[in-house]
Write a protein that holds these residues in place. Structure first.
Motif, PDB file in Angstrom:
ATOM      1  N   ARG A   1      -2.284  -3.503  -4.536  1.00  8.32           N
ATOM      2  CA  ARG A   1      -1.880  -4.838  -5.005  1.00  8.32           C
ATOM      3  C   ARG A   1      -0.728  -5.422  -4.185  1.00  8.32           C
ATOM      4  O   ARG A   1      -0.678  -6.630  -3.973  1.00  8.32           O
ATOM      5  CB  ARG A   1      -1.486  -4.776  -6.476  1.00  8.32           C
ATOM      6  N   THR A   2       0.226  -4.586  -3.768  1.00  7.98           N
ATOM      7  CA  THR A   2       1.452  -5.112  -3.166  1.00  7.98           C
ATOM      8  C   THR A   2       1.640  -4.756  -1.692  1.00  7.98           C
ATOM      9  O   THR A   2       2.503  -5.323  -1.036  1.00  7.98           O
ATOM     10  CB  THR A   2       2.687  -4.584  -3.918  1.00  7.98           C
TER      11      THR A   2
ATOM     12  N   ASN B   1      -1.334  -3.927  11.353  1.00  9.07           N
ATOM     13  CA  ASN B   1      -0.490  -4.763  10.505  1.00  9.07           C
ATOM     14  C   ASN B   1       0.152  -3.837   9.480  1.00  9.07           C
ATOM     15  O   ASN B   1      -0.316  -2.725   9.241  1.00  9.07           O
ATOM     16  CB  ASN B   1      -1.266  -5.920   9.885  1.00  9.07           C
ATOM     17  N   PHE B   2       1.254  -4.271   8.882  1.00  5.10           N
ATOM     18  CA  PHE B   2       2.063  -3.376   8.063  1.00  5.10           C
ATOM     19  C   PHE B   2       2.903  -4.172   7.091  1.00  5.10           C
ATOM     20  O   PHE B   2       2.978  -5.396   7.162  1.00  5.10           O
ATOM     21  CB  PHE B   2       2.977  -2.533   8.969  1.00  5.10           C
ATOM     22  N   SER B   3       3.551  -3.446   6.196  1.00  5.29           N
ATOM     23  CA  SER B   3       4.589  -4.047   5.368  1.00  5.29           C
ATOM     24  C   SER B   3       5.796  -3.125   5.419  1.00  5.29           C
ATOM     25  O   SER B   3       5.687  -1.947   5.745  1.00  5.29           O
ATOM     26  CB  SER B   3       4.115  -4.269   3.930  1.00  5.29           C
ATOM     27  N   LEU B   4       6.934  -3.687   5.112  1.00  6.49           N
ATOM     28  CA  LEU B   4       8.189  -2.944   5.145  1.00  6.49           C
ATOM     29  C   LEU B   4       8.743  -2.890   3.731  1.00  6.49           C
ATOM     30  O   LEU B   4       8.870  -3.921   3.070  1.00  6.49           O
ATOM     31  CB  LEU B   4       9.171  -3.652   6.081  1.00  6.49           C
ATOM     32  N   GLU B   5       9.042  -1.677   3.268  1.00  6.20           N
ATOM     33  CA  GLU B   5       9.611  -1.525   1.933  1.00  6.20           C
ATOM     34  C   GLU B   5      11.126  -1.715   1.994  1.00  6.20           C
ATOM     35  O   GLU B   5      11.728  -1.708   3.069  1.00  6.20           O
ATOM     36  CB  GLU B   5       9.244  -0.150   1.371  1.00  6.20           C
ATOM     37  N   ALA B   6      11.756  -1.887   0.834  1.00  8.02           N
ATOM     38  CA  ALA B   6      13.189  -2.172   0.756  1.00  8.02           C
ATOM     39  C   ALA B   6      14.044  -1.105   1.443  1.00  8.02           C
ATOM     40  O   ALA B   6      15.079  -1.423   2.018  1.00  8.02           O
ATOM     41  CB  ALA B   6      13.614  -2.337  -0.701  1.00  8.02           C
TER      42      ALA B   6
END
Length: 159
Positions: A106-107, A41-46
């Motif tokens: 946190r983010t 799983n991951f997140s994508l930055e701007a």
């Protein structure tokens, strides 16, 4: 009008918009001189950077730190024979700055397999590519022809 191969190349902004919706992707890297793929799983930055969260004890962090990797996410609708695939290729680094690590705690992405000690891995987007499958064969109005059954060659529903 469909392209000849049924795929449409996606612009960078479309790739990032689609990838941001995906809950899971796959990191492609080299392990012991062989290709390896791990779902994460991951997140994508701007800016399009991919951030992964992994157990510190996992070999993944050591294998990718400073290496060029690929990261792929997709979505497929088998009933409609359609979907998309996006690949971000770039350099991966383990986040070592304590303040940045705390901020990502946190983010950033939440690990589905939490560990007592975790690291964040950032993949900087050097190349972003994607393709969308436009409705599969149904989008072309093609007669699918006879349905083939598993079994000996030549056995089909129309025979």
């Amino acid at each position: 009008m469909f392209p000849d191969d049924g795929f449409r190349e996606l612009a960078r902004h479309e790739c990032l918009r689609l990838m941001a919706k995906a809950p899971v992707g796959r990191i492609v890297y080299t392990r012991q001189a062989l290709p390896a793929v791990s779902p994460v799983n991951f997140s994508l930055e701007a800016d399009g950077a991919v951030v992964l969260r992994a157990p510190a004890a996992l070999d993944l962090a050591r294998a990718v730190d400073g290496a060029v990797v690929a990261f792929e996410a997709d979505d497929v609708d088998t009933a409609r024979q359609s979907g998309w695939s996006v690949v971000i290729t770039g350099s991966a680094t383990v986040v070592t700055d304590p303040a940045e690590h705390d901020g990502l705690t946190r983010t950033g992405p939440v690990s589905w397999a939490p560990a007592s000690e975790e690291v964040f891995i950032r993949i900087e987007p050097e190349l972003v590519t994607g393709r969308e499958l436009l409705g599969g064969r149904a989008g072309y109005g093609v007669d699918h022809g006879p349905r083939w059954f598993p079994g000996p060659p030549g056995s089909c529903a129309a025979c």
